[in-house]
Enzyme design. Structure first.
Site, short mmCIF file in Angstrom:
data_model
loop_
_atom_site.label_atom_id
_atom_site.label_comp_id
_atom_site.label_asym_id
_atom_site.label_seq_id
_atom_site.Cartn_x
_atom_site.Cartn_y
_atom_site.Cartn_z
N ASP A 12 0.85 -1.18 0.00
CA ASP A 12 0.00 0.00 0.00
C ASP A 12 0.89 1.23 0.00
OD1 ASP A 12 -2.63 1.33 0.19
OD2 ASP A 12 -1.90 2.02 2.12
N SER A 13 0.31 2.35 -0.42
CA SER A 13 1.07 3.59 -0.42
C SER A 13 1.38 4.06 0.99
CB SER A 13 0.31 4.68 -1.18
OG SER A 13 -0.94 4.92 -0.55
N CYS A 75 -4.29 -1.27 -2.22
CA CYS A 75 -4.37 0.18 -2.43
C CYS A 75 -5.24 0.40 -3.64
CB CYS A 75 -2.97 0.74 -2.65
SG CYS A 75 -2.91 2.49 -3.12
N GLU A 160 -3.76 9.66 8.28
CA GLU A 160 -2.31 9.44 8.42
C GLU A 160 -1.68 10.40 9.41
OE1 GLU A 160 -0.04 8.45 5.04
OE2 GLU A 160 -1.23 6.61 4.87
N CYS A 194 -11.24 3.12 -0.50
CA CYS A 194 -9.88 3.43 -0.07
C CYS A 194 -9.66 2.66 1.22
CB CYS A 194 -9.68 4.93 0.15
SG CYS A 194 -8.04 5.34 0.84
N HIS A 196 -7.84 3.17 3.67
CA HIS A 196 -7.72 3.97 4.88
C HIS A 196 -9.07 4.20 5.55
CE1 HIS A 196 -3.83 5.02 3.15
NE2 HIS A 196 -3.50 5.69 4.24
#
Length: 275
Positions: A12-13, A75, A160, A194, A196
């Site tokens: 994942d990024s 991702c 993040e 996403c 996240h």
């Protein structure tokens, strides 16, 4: 670290893919895993197709170099912007025996069956939304379903930076949900496109009517991987099952550990790598 020679690679990024990793490890607990987060270059959402493809390929090749024959792009942006090129251009030429899987197709295969009104809202990064990957893939399996998209550019930075539980996050959750729902009052299923976004589920549900179903991808992708390995025993036999896991980041390892503990609900010790 010999176990790395037959681990499942998960990329994942940043941190979001840990939600997918957690679900995969829960359904396939005996397998070995290497997780790589490209935190030094995250987020990917606003980068061009070419940049995301370059970054993703570098990370996939790093995982291949660790001996991972199978890599999951946990991702959505990478799956939308890089997966097809990697599968069609890079694997046949350089890595014909390796495989790279994404998160969009497995989700598209089932999401249409979750909506009674046949109206689905998709929340994602700008990159995922602009790619129209979900529009294309969902309509392949459910041509009768209406798909409405909304980009949420502030959500990944909030998460993040560990601000996803703050009052400030409420504003941006409400803002993007209102923009999505203003497109149709028939939406009864909202897909978090996403990895996240599951950390925002409590705030998202606070803003939605209880009859709107919120769908995260982790369990869907995990179930798809279980099915894939059952259908491809030639890959499954290449994967070690010593239940060992390792975590790597291109960013600061200490910061990664702190954030990862929020996603995984346990502590880990990551290693910083330079690609």
């Amino acid at each position: 670290m010999n176990f790395q020679k037959n681990a499942i690679g998960i990329f994942d990024s940043g941190f979001g893919g840990l939600t997918v990793f957690k679900s995969i490890a829960a359904q396939l607990p005996n397998y070995n895993y290497i997780y790589l987060g490209d935190n030094a270059r995250s987020p990917y959402g606003d980068h061009s197709f070419e940049t995301v493809y370059q970054y993703t390929l570098e990370c996939v090749e790093w995982l291949f170099a660790q001996g991972c024959p199978l890599v999951v792009l946990a991702c959505n942006t990478a799956s939308a912007k890089a997966l097809r090129n990697i599968q069609q251009l890079d694997l046949p030429k350089k890595y014909p025996s390796n495989r790279v899987l994404g998160v969009i197709r497995p989700t598209a295969e089932v999401i249409g069956s979750m909506s009674d009104s046949k109206s689905i809202g998709v929340l994602g990064t700008r990159g995922t939304v602009r790619s129209e990957s979900y529009l294309i893939e969902i309509h392949k399996f459910f041509p009768e379903v209406n798909v409405y998209q909304q980009s949420c550019p502030m959500w990944v930075p909030l998460i993040e930076n560990a601000e996803h539980e703050s009052e400030g996050a409420d504003y941006f959750v409400k803002k993007y949900l209102n923009q999505l729902l203003s497109q149709s009052n028939e939406i009864d299923t909202v897909l978090l496109a996403c990895t996240h976004y599951p950390l925002l589920v409590p705030k998202i549900k606070e803003q939605l009517n209880s009859n709107i179903h919120v769908v995260a991808q982790g369990d869907i992708v995990a179930a798809s991987l279980v099915d894939y390995l059952e259908r491809h025993p030639e890959m499954d036999i290449r994967l070690g099952q010593q239940a060992q896991q390792s975590f790597y980041t291109t960013g600061d390892a200490e910061a990664f550990d702190q954030h990862a503990s929020v996603f995984l609900e346990r502590s880990i010790a990551a290693t910083k790598v330079k690609l």
